[in-house]
Structure formats: C-alpha cells, structure tokens
Design a protein around this motif. Structure first.
Motif, short mmCIF file in Angstrom:
data_model
loop_
_atom_site.label_atom_id
_atom_site.label_comp_id
_atom_site.label_asym_id
_atom_site.label_seq_id
_atom_site.Cartn_x
_atom_site.Cartn_y
_atom_site.Cartn_z
N LEU A 179 -0.49 4.05 9.05
CA LEU A 179 0.49 3.98 10.14
C LEU A 179 1.80 4.56 9.64
CD1 LEU A 179 1.03 2.82 13.06
CD2 LEU A 179 1.95 0.81 11.89
N ALA A 180 2.13 5.79 10.05
CA ALA A 180 3.33 6.45 9.53
C ALA A 180 4.63 5.68 9.82
CB ALA A 180 3.39 7.88 10.05
N PRO A 181 4.94 5.17 10.99
CA PRO A 181 4.21 5.34 12.25
C PRO A 181 4.79 6.48 13.09
CG PRO A 181 5.87 3.66 12.51
CD PRO A 181 6.02 4.19 11.10
N PHE A 182 4.05 6.89 14.11
CA PHE A 182 4.55 7.80 15.13
C PHE A 182 4.37 7.10 16.48
CE2 PHE A 182 3.67 11.10 11.92
CZ PHE A 182 4.86 11.81 11.99
N HIS A 183 5.47 6.61 17.04
CA HIS A 183 5.42 5.95 18.34
C HIS A 183 6.35 6.69 19.30
CE1 HIS A 183 2.95 2.71 16.98
NE2 HIS A 183 3.87 2.15 16.22
N PHE A 227 -4.87 -0.90 4.91
CA PHE A 227 -3.92 -0.52 5.95
C PHE A 227 -2.61 -0.13 5.28
CE2 PHE A 227 -1.10 -0.53 9.49
CZ PHE A 227 -1.89 -0.35 10.62
N TRP A 228 -2.12 1.08 5.59
CA TRP A 228 -0.91 1.63 4.98
C TRP A 228 0.21 1.70 6.01
CZ3 TRP A 228 -0.95 4.45 0.00
CH2 TRP A 228 -2.16 4.27 -0.70
N VAL A 229 1.43 1.38 5.58
CA VAL A 229 2.59 1.39 6.48
C VAL A 229 3.71 2.20 5.84
CG1 VAL A 229 4.33 -0.01 7.65
CG2 VAL A 229 1.98 -0.86 7.44
N GLY A 230 4.28 3.14 6.61
CA GLY A 230 5.26 4.06 6.07
C GLY A 230 6.70 3.58 6.15
N GLU A 231 7.59 4.39 5.54
CA GLU A 231 9.04 4.13 5.53
C GLU A 231 9.78 5.32 6.12
OE1 GLU A 231 12.86 3.69 2.51
OE2 GLU A 231 10.86 4.01 1.68
N HIS A 232 10.47 5.08 7.23
CA HIS A 232 11.31 6.12 7.85
C HIS A 232 12.53 5.44 8.46
CE1 HIS A 232 8.17 9.15 7.38
NE2 HIS A 232 7.31 8.27 7.87
N THR A 250 -3.61 -11.91 7.79
CA THR A 250 -4.87 -11.26 7.43
C THR A 250 -5.54 -11.99 6.27
OG1 THR A 250 -3.65 -9.72 5.98
CG2 THR A 250 -4.12 -8.99 8.23
N ARG A 251 -6.82 -11.67 6.05
CA ARG A 251 -7.59 -12.36 5.01
C ARG A 251 -8.03 -11.45 3.88
NH1 ARG A 251 -12.55 -15.24 7.58
NH2 ARG A 251 -12.82 -13.12 8.37
N GLN A 252 -8.59 -10.27 4.22
CA GLN A 252 -9.23 -9.47 3.18
C GLN A 252 -8.75 -8.04 3.07
OE1 GLN A 252 -11.61 -6.80 3.91
NE2 GLN A 252 -11.09 -6.92 6.09
N ILE A 253 -8.12 -7.50 4.09
CA ILE A 253 -7.74 -6.10 4.08
C ILE A 253 -6.63 -5.85 3.06
CG2 ILE A 253 -5.98 -6.29 5.92
CD1 ILE A 253 -7.10 -3.61 7.02
N LYS A 254 -6.72 -4.75 2.32
CA LYS A 254 -5.66 -4.39 1.39
C LYS A 254 -4.48 -3.82 2.17
CE LYS A 254 -8.52 -3.53 -2.69
NZ LYS A 254 -8.83 -2.58 -3.80
N LEU A 255 -3.28 -4.10 1.68
CA LEU A 255 -2.06 -3.71 2.38
C LEU A 255 -1.24 -2.79 1.47
CD1 LEU A 255 -1.23 -7.24 3.77
CD2 LEU A 255 -2.22 -5.34 5.06
N ALA A 256 -0.88 -1.63 1.98
CA ALA A 256 -0.25 -0.61 1.14
C ALA A 256 1.02 -0.07 1.79
CB ALA A 256 -1.23 0.54 0.88
N SER A 257 2.00 0.24 0.96
CA SER A 257 3.17 0.95 1.46
C SER A 257 2.82 2.42 1.56
CB SER A 257 4.36 0.74 0.51
OG SER A 257 4.04 1.12 -0.82
N GLY A 258 3.06 2.98 2.74
CA GLY A 258 2.59 4.35 2.96
C GLY A 258 3.64 5.30 3.53
N VAL A 259 4.66 5.62 2.78
CA VAL A 259 4.90 5.26 1.39
C VAL A 259 6.37 4.87 1.22
CG1 VAL A 259 3.11 6.75 0.41
CG2 VAL A 259 5.39 7.72 0.81
N ILE A 260 6.67 4.22 0.07
CA ILE A 260 8.05 3.98 -0.30
C ILE A 260 8.65 5.31 -0.78
CG2 ILE A 260 9.61 2.73 -1.83
CD1 ILE A 260 8.16 0.96 0.20
N ILE A 290 11.36 -0.64 6.68
CA ILE A 290 11.15 -1.45 5.47
C ILE A 290 9.70 -1.93 5.45
CG2 ILE A 290 12.03 -3.37 4.09
CD1 ILE A 290 14.57 -3.30 5.72
N PRO A 291 8.79 -1.11 4.97
CA PRO A 291 7.37 -1.47 5.01
C PRO A 291 7.04 -2.74 4.24
CG PRO A 291 7.72 0.51 3.70
CD PRO A 291 8.99 0.23 4.40
#
Length: 383
Positions: free
Chosen positions: A12-16, A44-49, A71-81, A59-60
């Motif tokens: 998720l860059a995101p682009f909304h 799941f990756w979350v971006g910084e813009h 959440t329980r099991q999904i890995k969570l990533a900064s996409g990207v700092i 602030i991801p």
C-alpha cells in the motif's frame, strides 16, 4: 531455480484519489490489512509520503503499530521508510520497538525517496538524497546487526557510542529490505550489505516496465563482490493484480479507476507524459496488461501472468499486490479473496494434497466397497 514457495502480500503506497475523508480512509486501509490477515496473505507493506494528496500515510510505523493489534499472523512492513528524512538511530529504534509490538512480524523496508516535494519541505536538495540514503543505510544496518557501539559522522547526522538498548524480539534478526524503482542503486547497496530487496514491477503509464531480471543481476553481482550471501526467496516484486470471474469482468471493473490513476495522478498532478501512441485513454488498461505493467483477468489469466513473471525474472520469493483504488471496495475485496483462494494455491502448494487425495481415490476406487445410498442401486458389478 525458483524458490520452493511463492508467498503473496500487498503493498500500500498508498494511492488514494482525492475527496475521501482521511479518518475513514485510514480506517479502510486498516480493515484491508485485517482482511488480508484472515485470508492468509503473508505480508502487508505501508509506505511513507508527505505530499501530493493521493499519498496519504506519512508515518507508516504508527499505522503498523495499530495494525499489529488487529492482526494475528501477517507480517507488517514499512514500504518504505525514506531514510534521508530521518536520523538513522531513530529509524533503528522504532524498528526494534515494532519488532516487539508485532512479536517478530515487522520488516524494515527502506528507500531513498520518490516525491521531490517531501524533500523540498524538509530543506533537502534532491541531489543529496542518494548519498544520504547510502550513509543512513550503512548506519541502520550496523545498529540492527552489530553488538558493538556505532560511531559515524556525516554532513547531516552523528552517531556517538550508539547502541540500541533492546535486542530484537526473541533475539531474532530484524529483516531489512531496500526498495528499488529501477535505477539499480538500491540493488547494489542491498547486495553490499546482504539485505533483502523489493522491486517495483509497475511502471508509469505509457512506459515499459523495469527490467527485473537485470535488477537481480546487479544485486547478485554486488553481493558476490562483498562476500554476502543472498537468496531469491528474499526478493519481493510488487505489481498491480486484479482478479475477476472472467477477463472481461476484471478489465471492466478497473477501467475507470486505472484511467483516474493514470491521467489524474501521473498526468495532471505529477505533470508527466502518460500518453500511449495509438491508444485511447479508455483502453489504457488493456495496454498496461499487454505491456506487463499489471496482471488483470480471470483466475486462469492471473496464474498464467504470474508464471510468466517468474520465468522472465528467474524466480522470486514474494509477490506483492500493488494496492490501488482501481475498483470499488466490494470488487476489490472479492479480487483479494479470489487471489488467496484460487490463484495463490498454484504457487504455495496449499491445494496440492487434497487434489492428490481425490485423484488417488479415483484411480483406486475399484478395490473399495461402494456405499449404496437410499433410492440408488448398487453400481454395476458390485454386490
């Protein structure tokens, strides 16, 4: 040889598009992470813009901290700092805290920056970004992997006897991944430090996708030069993917959203040429699929598209859906559901055992007694 298993996630860059209430938009993004967690997505990756309106998460780390509790099991990533914007000690410290808050599920994704306005607002010359990224990455890697105190002095940060006061969760390593849009610089630096990589397979509308196979070769060569061991299983590729019941249904579902993303964001807002010679805007999505900048279609189409991507690249470990608001919310959720239930099993192997069990029974059923149901005669030849 391909990695044994291909994992799936979302980026998720995101682009909304503009116009939505940001509070509700943040909530919708968190609900998407919850959905993908239930559907057994791997990451799941979350971006910084910080500017341009469409890019709404600044602030991801805070966003991922909220997601960790849902959440329980999904890995969570900064996409990207964006490393040039932050003191490396603070990046490493937040990474350690998130590693604990997620019980080891956090991945530190880092990059050099992609929106010049962000750098402008911070008084950073765009020409300085690459050098800052290189200097910061070296410090972050050392802070997260070394037991020694770190000392470094550059034109924009100082580390003086620096050492994080906490080890990672259960003393496991915090995975670090560098993002590459296409220049090759991040792939070289990642190879030098022996860290993971995430490549953007999506291209600006009207342009050819990046040469991903060439990107991996740059990474591999740099790793060999510096004596680092790397693995294709730690290579992520992010690409827009949309699954429908049929190819036509999928294309029609994303047509208007793709046009908005291509012509409003990249064309009108960013001021870039997104024209495709001989292609009308309403047919731009078909051109993108044909060029390999997106995978859109039925389950069978998407399986074939992913197989082709694996062949072209030589194999990678995780495919991240480049999350877009190209379709309405319900159709978007349905696409993620179809991908998880019917596309992913071709590459994860999760459906192989039931299929083998069914085929074995079919091949050997003559040796077993057959159950006669009420109102049905026995099968011919069976007493």
């Amino acid at each position: 040889m391909y990695p044994e298993r291909l994992n799936f996630g979302a980026f998720l860059a995101p682009f909304h598009p503009l116009g939505e209430d940001p509070t509700l938009q943040f909530e919708r993004d968190l609900e998407l992470i919850e959905l993908l967690d239930r559907l057994n997505y791997h990451e799941f990756w979350v971006g910084e813009h910080h500017s341009a309106g469409w890019n709404s998460i600044g602030i991801p780390e805070l966003f991922l901290a909220a997601a960790a509790d849902r959440t329980r099991q999904i890995k969570l990533a900064s996409g990207v700092i964006t490393l040039p914007y932050h003191h490396p000690f603070m990046v490493a410290s937040r990474a350690i805290h998130l590693h604990h808050l997620t019980r080891g599920r956090f991945i530190l994704g880092v990059g050099a920056g992609s929106i010049p306005v962000d750098a402008h607002m911070l008084g950073i010359e765009w020409s300085e970004m690459r050098q800052r990224f290189e200097e910061s990455l070296e410090a972050v890697v050392e802070l997260l992997t070394s037991e020694e105190r770190v000392n470094a002095k550059t034109s924009w940060f100082t580390l003086q006897d620096a050492k994080l006061q906490f080890a990672p969760y259960r003393s496991e390593k915090v995975e670090i991944a560098a993002a590459s849009v296409g220049s090759g610089n991040s792939m070289r630096l990642a190879g030098r430090h022996g860290i993971s990589v995430v490549s953007f397979g999506v291209s600006r509308p009207g342009h050819k996708p990046p040469n991903l196979k060439e990107q991996w070769q740059i990474h591999e060569d740099a790793a060999a030069e510096h004596g680092q061991a790397i693995d294709r299983a730690n290579w992520r590729i992010t690409l827009p993917i949309f699954v429908g019941e049929t190819r036509k249904e999928a294309i029609d579902a994303v047509r208007a959203g793709y046009q908005r993303w291509a012509y409003e964001y990249w064309g009108d807002l960013r001021g870039l040429d997104v024209s495709i010679p001989g292609v009308a805007p309403e047919n731009a999505i078909e051109a993108a699929v044909e060029a390999g900048s997106a995978i859109v279609g039925s389950v069978e189409d998407c399986v074939a598209g992913i197989e082709q991507l694996r062949e072209e690249t030589g194999g990678f470990g995780t495919l991240l859906v480049y999350a877009q608001d190209w379709a309405d919310l319900e159709r978007t959720k349905r696409s993620y559901d179809l991908l998880a239930r019917y596309v992913a099993p071709h590459f994860t192997g999760s459906a192989h055992r039931p299929a083998e069990s069914a085929q074995w029974y079919k091949d050997n059923r003559e040796q077993f007694p057959q159950l006669t149901l009420p109102g049905h005669g026995a099968r011919p030849g069976v007493a």
